[in-house]
Write a protein that holds these residues in place. Structure first.
Motif, mmCIF file in Angstrom:
data_model
loop_
_atom_site.group_PDB
_atom_site.id
_atom_site.type_symbol
_atom_site.label_atom_id
_atom_site.label_comp_id
_atom_site.label_asym_id
_atom_site.label_seq_id
_atom_site.Cartn_x
_atom_site.Cartn_y
_atom_site.Cartn_z
ATOM 1 N N ASP A 52 0.863 -1.187 0.000
ATOM 2 C CA ASP A 52 0.000 0.000 0.000
ATOM 3 C C ASP A 52 0.895 1.231 0.000
ATOM 4 O O ASP A 52 1.914 1.263 0.680
ATOM 5 C CB ASP A 52 -0.919 0.036 1.220
ATOM 6 C CG ASP A 52 -2.094 0.986 0.982
ATOM 7 O OD1 ASP A 52 -3.225 0.483 0.796
ATOM 8 O OD2 ASP A 52 -1.877 2.223 0.944
ATOM 9 N N SER A 61 -11.456 2.095 3.406
ATOM 10 C CA SER A 61 -11.733 1.166 4.515
ATOM 11 C C SER A 61 -11.648 1.843 5.875
ATOM 12 O O SER A 61 -12.146 1.306 6.860
ATOM 13 C CB SER A 61 -10.777 -0.023 4.457
ATOM 14 O OG SER A 61 -10.932 -0.693 3.229
ATOM 15 N N GLY A 398 -17.083 -3.104 -3.900
ATOM 16 C CA GLY A 398 -16.807 -4.003 -2.778
ATOM 17 C C GLY A 398 -16.924 -3.298 -1.449
ATOM 18 O O GLY A 398 -16.127 -2.435 -1.129
#
Ligand SMILES: Cc1cc2nc3c(=O)[nH]c(=O)nc-3n(C[C@H](O)[C@H](O)[C@H](O)COP(=O)(O)OP(=O)(O)OC[C@H]3O[C@@H](n4cnc5c(N)ncnc54)[C@H](O)[C@@H]3O)c2cc1C
Length: 577
Positions: A52, A61, A398
């Protein structure tokens, strides 16, 4: 900011990628969906690496409404597959991650019997926005009956109930007396999504050396030797070869594809903001549950207790990904208006806000469809890697709720590409500190008795809440050397912070404040606390005095700019959440 590359565990993980720049699968983006896919592949024994460009779980998130929910409103969009999968996953997560995912009683106040009924079929048929109206009792009743039918799972959560005005106000007396009905049903919430994601990551890493992860490593390009990666701490660049490259960079998916030379126009994310209030009166008014209702603009908004505070969200606004993602003053005014609508005699103002956060939902491109009605379902796009043989898979969409099932689906596609059979299913497999989590009061008492001797029962309970059964390992670490509560926040100890720095890839002070602990979320930060924490981190991460000071400044700046936390005006008092 430079750090000594030899002394920090996170730096060693980054260097290890440059030393062996190859894996079967490279996952770009360590939000919950990338991390869950990493865990799934790692469990199958696949040589997999995840990176990341920022810290783990620092994108969408970290910006969710903390709900693990079936998404009752998606019924209205005709997304039955998604709702069924979401409810199944919600029930599953209550079992495999009981340390972070808890049932959430949700009450919907209604001010009319019928409104919304006509708008709903219109939206369902056209997938365009019908006129925004408050959802009426009839529509909600139909939805909840359907929802209950999806929820049949040996009673993971109780069925819904409907109440008239009198009973509703008996149960929640501070609600707007103008309401006609309330519906109460159950979903679930996670009190610490960042820690849940770190547990999923840890599960993957624990499978062995074939599973590697590094934060602060950015995918910046593609050449004949692989994906160009940049260590954003040292600036070093190298090429990383993989047969399958998986782009799980959430709302940045198109930007990452562009960097890889595989331009796409899959995404059309919308921004949502939240505020966290330290407001005991409002906290009590929620009755310990969520208040979930439709504002007159058609947006679903929520007010609920979390970690002793009240979370309020969220908005749904178009966003240009090249611009900073911030909670605006207009959004805060909007939240205050809706609190007034639901709890008219409770006063809320900016002095109650301890934290704000915003994120962009990784939604598919939606052209003329209104933000609130864009599909929350996901899909996987496949294309050639380009500069070298191999496949690029891009995840579009998602939610948090469906991360396990999504990861199973995505890793299933990857296993097929690699010609590797699935050997382990993640269905029913406990996550991190959810393993052997005491499920009954008796088991709870036994756990506390077994671990309370060393640190005291109250502390053992606090650690169990914070880390699930991983608290056992942490307690062992705490007791190996002298420990002491932090002078500026006695709810944490010095060795606990040291443990997080050693074991959880902390690179910057802000990682600890936002994603390893709830310190920023619940409020009560001070410059003195930041300095104390930097002092604990320094020997583990190899910081000298100048770097520790720079970390304090950088953290204070990010807290002010992004989260509206002004440390110069903040009090040092910390009330136990
Ligand atoms: C306001 C809001 C409320 C929400 N509420 C809920 C909810 O209550 N329940 C629910 O189920 N879902 C909710 N969601 C949705 C959910 O949070 C997201 O869909 C989900 O977290 C997406 O996870 P992800 O891993 O796909 O993406 P992200 O978490 O965004 O992860 C992508 C990562 O990719 C990294 N990255 C980007 N570019 C690069 C690059 N070039 N190189 C390396 N790394 C890169 C980023 O740093 C980021 O960490 C909400 C979302 C928002 C924004």
């Amino acid at each position: 900011m430079q750090s000594n590359p030899l002394s920090s565990p996170a730096d060693s993980a980054r260097s290890a990628l440059a030393e062996r720049p190859t894996a079967k699968v490279l996952i770009i983006g360590a939000g919950i969906n990338g991390i869950a896919t990493f865990r799934d592949l790692a469990l199958q024994g696949v040589d997999v690496t995840i990176i990341d460009r920022g810290d783990y779980v620092s994108g969408a998130s970290a910006a969710s409404s903390h709900m693990i929910h079936g998404g009752i409103r998606y019924l209205e969009n005709g997304e039955f597959r998604l709702v069924k999968e979401s409810v199944t996953e919600r029930n599953g997560l209550l079992k495999i991650a009981p340390h972070y995912v808890k049932p959430l009683k949700t009450t919907v106040p209604m001010f009319s019997a019928f409104s919304g009924v006509l708008a709903a079929p219109l939206r369902f048929l056209t997938h365009k926005q019908g006129k925004a109206q408050e959802r009426g009792a009839l529509l909600i009743k139909v939805g909840l009956v359907l929802y209950d039918s999806f929820s049949r799972d040996g009673g993971s959560v109780p069925k819904h109930e409907f109440h008239g005005r009198k009973k509703s106000l008996e149960r929640l007396p501070r609600l707007n007396p103008g309401l006609k009905y309330t519906a109460t049903y159950y979903d679930a919430s996670m009190h610490d999504p960042e820690r849940l994601a770190l547990d999923v990551l840890r599960d993957g890493l624990d499978t062995g050396a074939h599973a590697r992860a590094a934060n602060y490593v950015e995918a910046v390009g593609m050449d004949a030797d692989g994906v160009r990666l940049r260590n954003t701490v040292t600036g070093e660049e190298f090429s990383f070869a993989a047969d399958v490259v998986v782009n799980t960079s959430g709302p940045w998916t198109d930007l990452t594809n562009a960097a890889l030379g595989a331009a796409s126009t899959y995404m059309g994310g919308t921004k949502g903001s939240h505020i966290v209030l330290d407001h005991p009166e409002l906290l009590a008014a929620t009755g310990g549950g969520e208040i979930f209702f439709e504002n007159s603009d058609g947006r679903i908004v929520l007010i609920y207790p979390l970690a002793g505070r009240v979370l309020i969200g969220t908005t749904d606004l178009e966003h240009d990904m090249s611009q900073p993602i911030r909670t605006t003053e207009d959004e805060i005014d909007y939240f205050f208006d809706l609190v007034k609508h639901v709890f008219p005699d409770i006063t809320v103002d900016r002095s109650h806000i301890v934290f704000r956060f915003a994120g962009v939902r990784p939604l598919p491109r939606h052209d003329d469809e209104a933000p609130g009605f864009v599909s929350r379902d996901y899909r996987i796009e496949s294309s050639p890697l380009g500069a070298r043989p191999g496949t690029l898979l891009s995840l579009v969409g998602g939610k948090w709720t469906t991360f396990r099932a999504l990861a199973e689906h995505l890793s299933g596609d990857i296993l097929t590409l690699l010609g590797v059979p699935r050997t382990v299913s993640t269905e029913g497999l406990a996550i991190g500190g959810g393993k052997d989590f005491p499920a009954t009061p008796a088991a709870h008492t036994v756990w506390l008795a077994a671990h309370g001797d060393e640190v005291g029962r109250a502390r053992a309970q606090a650690l169990l809440t914070r880390y699930g059964t991983r608290a056992g390992t942490i307690i062992d670490f705490l007791t190996e050397a002298p420990d002491a509560p932090l002078a500026h926040n006695p709810l944490y100890t010095r060795r606990e912070i040291e443990y997080l720095a050693r074991e959880e890839s902390v690179t910057h002070l802000i990682d600890l404040l936002l994603r390893r602990t709830s310190l920023a979320f619940v409020g009560g930060l001070s410059v003195a606390l930041l300095e104390e924490l930097a002092g604990v981190l320094a020997p583990v991460l190899g910081w000298d005095a100048a770097q520790s000071a720079a970390e304090v400044t950088a953290a204070a700046q990010e807290l002010a700019e992004v989260h509206g936390v002004d440390l110069l005006g903040a009090s040092e008092a910390v009330s136990a959440p």
